[in-house]
Design a protein around this motif. Structure first.
Motif, PDB file in Angstrom:
ATOM      1  N   GLU A 300       0.997   9.061  19.762  1.00  0.00           N
ATOM      2  CA  GLU A 300       1.559   7.914  19.039  1.00  0.00           C
ATOM      3  C   GLU A 300       1.015   7.860  17.614  1.00  0.00           C
ATOM      4  OE1 GLU A 300       2.103   4.867  22.872  1.00  0.00           O
ATOM      5  OE2 GLU A 300       0.392   4.647  21.498  1.00  0.00           O
ATOM      6  N   LEU A 301      -0.278   8.097  17.473  1.00  0.00           N
ATOM      7  CA  LEU A 301      -0.905   8.049  16.158  1.00  0.00           C
ATOM      8  C   LEU A 301      -0.471   9.225  15.285  1.00  0.00           C
ATOM      9  CD1 LEU A 301      -4.383   6.850  17.399  1.00  0.00           C
ATOM     10  CD2 LEU A 301      -2.883   5.580  15.843  1.00  0.00           C
ATOM     11  N   PHE A 302      -0.185  10.351  15.916  1.00  0.00           N
ATOM     12  CA  PHE A 302       0.399  11.460  15.152  1.00  0.00           C
ATOM     13  C   PHE A 302       1.782  11.081  14.650  1.00  0.00           C
ATOM     14  CE2 PHE A 302       3.159  15.260  15.117  1.00  0.00           C
ATOM     15  CZ  PHE A 302       2.578  15.923  14.050  1.00  0.00           C
ATOM     16  N   ASN A 303       2.590  10.510  15.526  1.00  0.00           N
ATOM     17  CA  ASN A 303       3.972  10.203  15.161  1.00  0.00           C
ATOM     18  C   ASN A 303       4.088   9.073  14.147  1.00  0.00           C
ATOM     19  OD1 ASN A 303       5.322  12.193  16.678  1.00  0.00           O
ATOM     20  ND2 ASN A 303       5.105  10.998  18.547  1.00  0.00           N
ATOM     21  N   ASP A 304       3.115   8.153  14.113  1.00  0.00           N
ATOM     22  CA  ASP A 304       3.211   7.074  13.119  1.00  0.00           C
ATOM     23  C   ASP A 304       2.473   7.413  11.817  1.00  0.00           C
ATOM     24  OD1 ASP A 304       0.475   6.459  13.363  1.00  0.00           O
ATOM     25  OD2 ASP A 304       0.791   4.616  14.479  1.00  0.00           O
ATOM     26  N   CYS A 305       2.065   8.668  11.675  1.00  0.00           N
ATOM     27  CA  CYS A 305       1.432   9.189  10.451  1.00  0.00           C
ATOM     28  C   CYS A 305       0.013   8.693  10.246  1.00  0.00           C
ATOM     29  CB  CYS A 305       2.275   8.913   9.212  1.00  0.00           C
ATOM     30  SG  CYS A 305       3.915   9.666   9.264  1.00  0.00           S
ATOM     31  N   MET A 344       2.467  22.912  18.233  1.00  0.00           N
ATOM     32  CA  MET A 344       3.134  21.722  17.690  1.00  0.00           C
ATOM     33  C   MET A 344       4.653  21.856  17.804  1.00  0.00           C
ATOM     34  SD  MET A 344       0.604  19.834  17.125  1.00  0.00           S
ATOM     35  CE  MET A 344       1.527  18.445  16.460  1.00  0.00           C
ATOM     36  N   ILE A 345       5.183  23.047  17.599  1.00  0.00           N
ATOM     37  CA  ILE A 345       6.613  23.282  17.814  1.00  0.00           C
ATOM     38  C   ILE A 345       6.965  23.041  19.278  1.00  0.00           C
ATOM     39  CG2 ILE A 345       8.319  25.139  17.960  1.00  0.00           C
ATOM     40  CD1 ILE A 345       7.082  26.175  15.277  1.00  0.00           C
ATOM     41  N   HIS A 346       6.119  23.525  20.177  1.00  0.00           N
ATOM     42  CA  HIS A 346       6.332  23.272  21.607  1.00  0.00           C
ATOM     43  C   HIS A 346       6.391  21.779  21.884  1.00  0.00           C
ATOM     44  CE1 HIS A 346       5.735  23.395  25.967  1.00  0.00           C
ATOM     45  NE2 HIS A 346       4.729  22.543  25.786  1.00  0.00           N
ATOM     46  N   ALA A 347       5.483  21.020  21.275  1.00  0.00           N
ATOM     47  CA  ALA A 347       5.475  19.563  21.481  1.00  0.00           C
ATOM     48  C   ALA A 347       6.780  18.941  21.014  1.00  0.00           C
ATOM     49  CB  ALA A 347       4.292  18.939  20.745  1.00  0.00           C
ATOM     50  N   ALA A 348       7.297  19.418  19.885  1.00  0.00           N
ATOM     51  CA  ALA A 348       8.553  18.874  19.361  1.00  0.00           C
ATOM     52  C   ALA A 348       9.720  19.213  20.281  1.00  0.00           C
ATOM     53  CB  ALA A 348       8.806  19.411  17.957  1.00  0.00           C
ATOM     54  N   LEU A 349       9.783  20.447  20.719  1.00  0.00           N
ATOM     55  CA  LEU A 349      10.892  20.861  21.579  1.00  0.00           C
ATOM     56  C   LEU A 349      10.784  20.256  22.978  1.00  0.00           C
ATOM     57  CD1 LEU A 349      11.203  24.611  20.523  1.00  0.00           C
ATOM     58  CD2 LEU A 349      12.616  22.683  19.772  1.00  0.00           C
ATOM     59  N   SER A 350       9.594  19.748  23.321  1.00  0.00           N
ATOM     60  CA  SER A 350       9.384  19.092  24.616  1.00  0.00           C
ATOM     61  C   SER A 350       9.529  17.578  24.528  1.00  0.00           C
ATOM     62  CB  SER A 350       7.989  19.445  25.157  1.00  0.00           C
ATOM     63  OG  SER A 350       7.843  20.844  25.298  1.00  0.00           O
ATOM     64  N   GLY A 351       9.804  17.044  23.335  1.00  0.00           N
ATOM     65  CA  GLY A 351      10.089  15.632  23.180  1.00  0.00           C
ATOM     66  C   GLY A 351       8.911  14.748  22.816  1.00  0.00           C
ATOM     67  N   THR A 353       7.246  14.855  19.938  1.00  0.00           N
ATOM     68  CA  THR A 353       7.354  14.567  18.519  1.00  0.00           C
ATOM     69  C   THR A 353       8.642  15.233  18.046  1.00  0.00           C
ATOM     70  OG1 THR A 353       6.185  14.630  16.397  1.00  0.00           O
ATOM     71  CG2 THR A 353       5.956  16.573  17.807  1.00  0.00           C
ATOM     72  N   SER A 354       8.803  15.371  16.738  1.00  0.00           N
ATOM     73  CA  SER A 354      10.000  16.012  16.200  1.00  0.00           C
ATOM     74  C   SER A 354       9.606  17.170  15.312  1.00  0.00           C
ATOM     75  CB  SER A 354      10.826  15.009  15.383  1.00  0.00           C
ATOM     76  OG  SER A 354      10.123  14.645  14.201  1.00  0.00           O
ATOM     77  N   LEU A 355      10.526  18.103  15.123  1.00  0.00           N
ATOM     78  CA  LEU A 355      10.265  19.209  14.208  1.00  0.00           C
ATOM     79  C   LEU A 355      10.082  18.705  12.788  1.00  0.00           C
ATOM     80  CD1 LEU A 355      12.752  21.902  15.566  1.00  0.00           C
ATOM     81  CD2 LEU A 355      10.247  21.909  15.772  1.00  0.00           C
ATOM     82  N   GLU A 356      10.812  17.635  12.430  1.00  0.00           N
ATOM     83  CA  GLU A 356      10.647  17.068  11.098  1.00  0.00           C
ATOM     84  C   GLU A 356       9.224  16.555  10.892  1.00  0.00           C
ATOM     85  OE1 GLU A 356      15.055  16.637  12.065  1.00  0.00           O
ATOM     86  OE2 GLU A 356      13.149  16.555  13.150  1.00  0.00           O
ATOM     87  N   ARG A 357       8.674  15.889  11.904  1.00  0.00           N
ATOM     88  CA  ARG A 357       7.308  15.366  11.791  1.00  0.00           C
ATOM     89  C   ARG A 357       6.302  16.509  11.746  1.00  0.00           C
ATOM     90  NH1 ARG A 357       3.393  13.333   9.650  1.00  0.00           N
ATOM     91  NH2 ARG A 357       1.667  12.615  10.927  1.00  0.00           N
ATOM     92  N   VAL A 358       6.522  17.555  12.519  1.00  0.00           N
ATOM     93  CA  VAL A 358       5.633  18.715  12.473  1.00  0.00           C
ATOM     94  C   VAL A 358       5.648  19.341  11.080  1.00  0.00           C
ATOM     95  CG1 VAL A 358       5.232  21.039  13.381  1.00  0.00           C
ATOM     96  CG2 VAL A 358       5.797  19.166  14.946  1.00  0.00           C
ATOM     97  N   ALA A 359       6.842  19.496  10.508  1.00  0.00           N
ATOM     98  CA  ALA A 359       6.944  20.073   9.164  1.00  0.00           C
ATOM     99  C   ALA A 359       6.250  19.194   8.133  1.00  0.00           C
ATOM    100  CB  ALA A 359       8.409  20.277   8.797  1.00  0.00           C
ATOM    101  N   GLU A 360       6.382  17.887   8.286  1.00  0.00           N
ATOM    102  CA  GLU A 360       5.697  16.987   7.356  1.00  0.00           C
ATOM    103  C   GLU A 360       4.184  17.127   7.476  1.00  0.00           C
ATOM    104  OE1 GLU A 360       5.843  12.246   6.230  1.00  0.00           O
ATOM    105  OE2 GLU A 360       5.985  12.821   8.336  1.00  0.00           O
TER     106      GLU A 360
END
Length: 451
Positions: A300-305, A344-351, A353-360
């Motif tokens: 959650e803290l990763f996703n809210d920056c 981190m890509i695995h986390a995005a593809l598994s739901g 987080t998002s690839l956009e957030r990983v790239a950021e």
């Protein structure tokens, strides 16, 4: 008729700061020159078919230890940068504790040594020694990306106490330079070590007791106070827990400019793994997760920056080195450059987080905070650094997949969704199909903002 572009990457779904779109990407002289719909096809001298792939920005890993020069048996630039290239990382910022840069002469010698030794672009950090503050301005003008300081003695680097941290902050403000801080209270860690050694302890449980949650929190509190008072650009390295991130969030509400770096190990690895894995989980701050709820909170803290940006904190030691002595004697650190983008890509593809957030978090934000102006995003005018991802691919991490000198991974045995299949550095293909790049070395030194 206009000249053809140098490279076209056609048919992929491109991740940009504004989101994702199916666009053809064109480069000229190493830069992203255009992003066009497929029906506006342009000519190019070379082309990559990205059909079915996602075009991510090249990773920007601003915290790696390639040990070169210093301790190249653990890692060197040719091997570490090859691992980066294979896994889609196109820029690193390196500092080694084995041969720390604390003065201009050491910086110049290191730059000469690294000429023609990197497959990816790189910046360098300099270590802060309490009695060498007069050399900071020369290092900043010499082109370092940031300063690195420790609030506890670690890896032979001396601790910066609170009074000296205020002195350092004054220099940083004058230079407008950033500093990455390893935050653990020196008194608390040293006294914990004395108690544990006196009890003749060397079991895995000593690691979280020695490098405790409270020692990190006390230091992070001090760092934020100094930042609020001075306005210095301070970054907390490898923030390990929700408590640390929430503390930084509260301080930012009070005016602190501090931001948090974290690493995948604090999102994935459990505190109790050190009981079985021993030295293979000896890193500091250590893993903190104790429950699924704590893991969910970190995501959650990763996703809210609240986690401003990610790094690997790649600090490898070989399996033989991790077995050479008891838990007190072996090196701190985990290998990470081979797996950070991947997990981190695995986390995005598994739901999660998002690839956009990983790239950021792993590309754009670290480039911005450290002034790597041409890096970290897919946008005209930026370097054409790309990681082409097959979202339908999958792979199981095995020690044999690890390119870095460590030869092992804390994620061995995990099956990951998605796979980087091509890496492009400034418009040139440097790695493909999981194979290590070959000569020539194309990586360039990136002078920092003070140069």
């Amino acid at each position: 008729m206009s000249e053809p572009f140098d490279l076209a990457v056609r048919g992929g779904e491109v991740i940009t700061p504004k989101g994702r779109a199916r666009l053809d990407l064109y480069t000229r002289e190493g830069k992203v020159a255009a992003l066009l719909p497929a029906d506006e096809r342009a000519e190019a001298t070379e082309a990559i078919d990205a059909s079915g792939l996602i075009v991510m920005p090249g990773g920007v890993d601003t915290h790696v230890h390639f040990m070169d020069p210093g301790d190249p048996e653990r890692e060197d630039f040719p091997t570490g940068s090859a691992a980066a290239a294979v896994r889609g990382v196109t820029t690193v910022v390196e500092h080694t504790h084995g041969g720390p840069v604390t003065g201009v002469a050491e910086l110049e010698a290191k730059l000469a040594h690294l000429e023609g030794r990197s497959h990816v672009d790189f910046g360098l950090a300099a270590h802060v020694w309490p009695d060498r503050m007069d050399g900071l301005a020369g290092l900043w003008r010499g082109g370092i990306t940031y300063f690195k300081a420790f609030t506890c003695e670690t890896h032979g680097v001396p601790a910066i106490d609170a009074d000296t941290l205020f002195e350092l902050a004054g220099h940083l403000v004058t230079l407008n330079a950033p500093c990455l801080l390893h935050c653990e209270d020196d008194d608390m860690t040293s006294r914990a070590e004395e108690r544990l050694r006196a009890a003749h302890r060397s079991d895995g449980a000593i690691v979280p007791e020695w490098r405790s949650r409270d020692a990190e929190l006390v230091s992070v509190s001090t760092v934020n106070l100094v930042a609020r008072r001075s306005g210095a650009r301070l970054i907390v390295a490898h923030a390990s827990s929700a408590e640390v991130l929430e503390l930084i969030g509260r301080e930012r509400n009070l005016g602190s400019p501090v931001v948090a770096e974290s690493c995948p190990q604090y999102l994935y690895l459990r505190e109790d793994e050190v009981l079985d894995k021993g030295a293979f989980r000896k890193f500091t701050p250590p893993a903190r997760l104790r429950s699924d709820a704590e893991e969910t909170r970190m995501w959650e803290l990763f996703n809210d920056c609240s986690i401003h940006h990610l790094s690997s904190d790649h600090a490898p030691a070989t399996a033989a080195q991790k077995r050479d002595g008891d838990l007190w004697d072996v090196h701190f650190g985990l290998p990470g450059i081979d797996t950070t983008y991947a997990v981190m890509i695995h986390a995005a593809l598994s739901g999660r987080t998002s690839l956009e957030r990983v790239a950021e978090a792993y590309c754009d934000a670290p480039a911005r905070v450290y002034g790597l102006a041409a890096k970290g995003r897919i946008e005209p005018g930026f370097d054409a650094d790309l990681a082409l991802l097959d979202p339908e691919g999958s792979w199981q991490v095995e020690d044999s997949d690890v390119v870095s000198k460590a030869g092992w991974s804390p994620y061995t045995g995990r099956r990951l969704r998605g796979r980087i299949v091509k890496t492009v550095l400034r418009g040139e293909l440097i790695a493909e199909g999981g194979r290590s790049p070959s000569a020539p070395f194309r990586g360039r030194f990136l002078p920092g903002a003070g140069a």
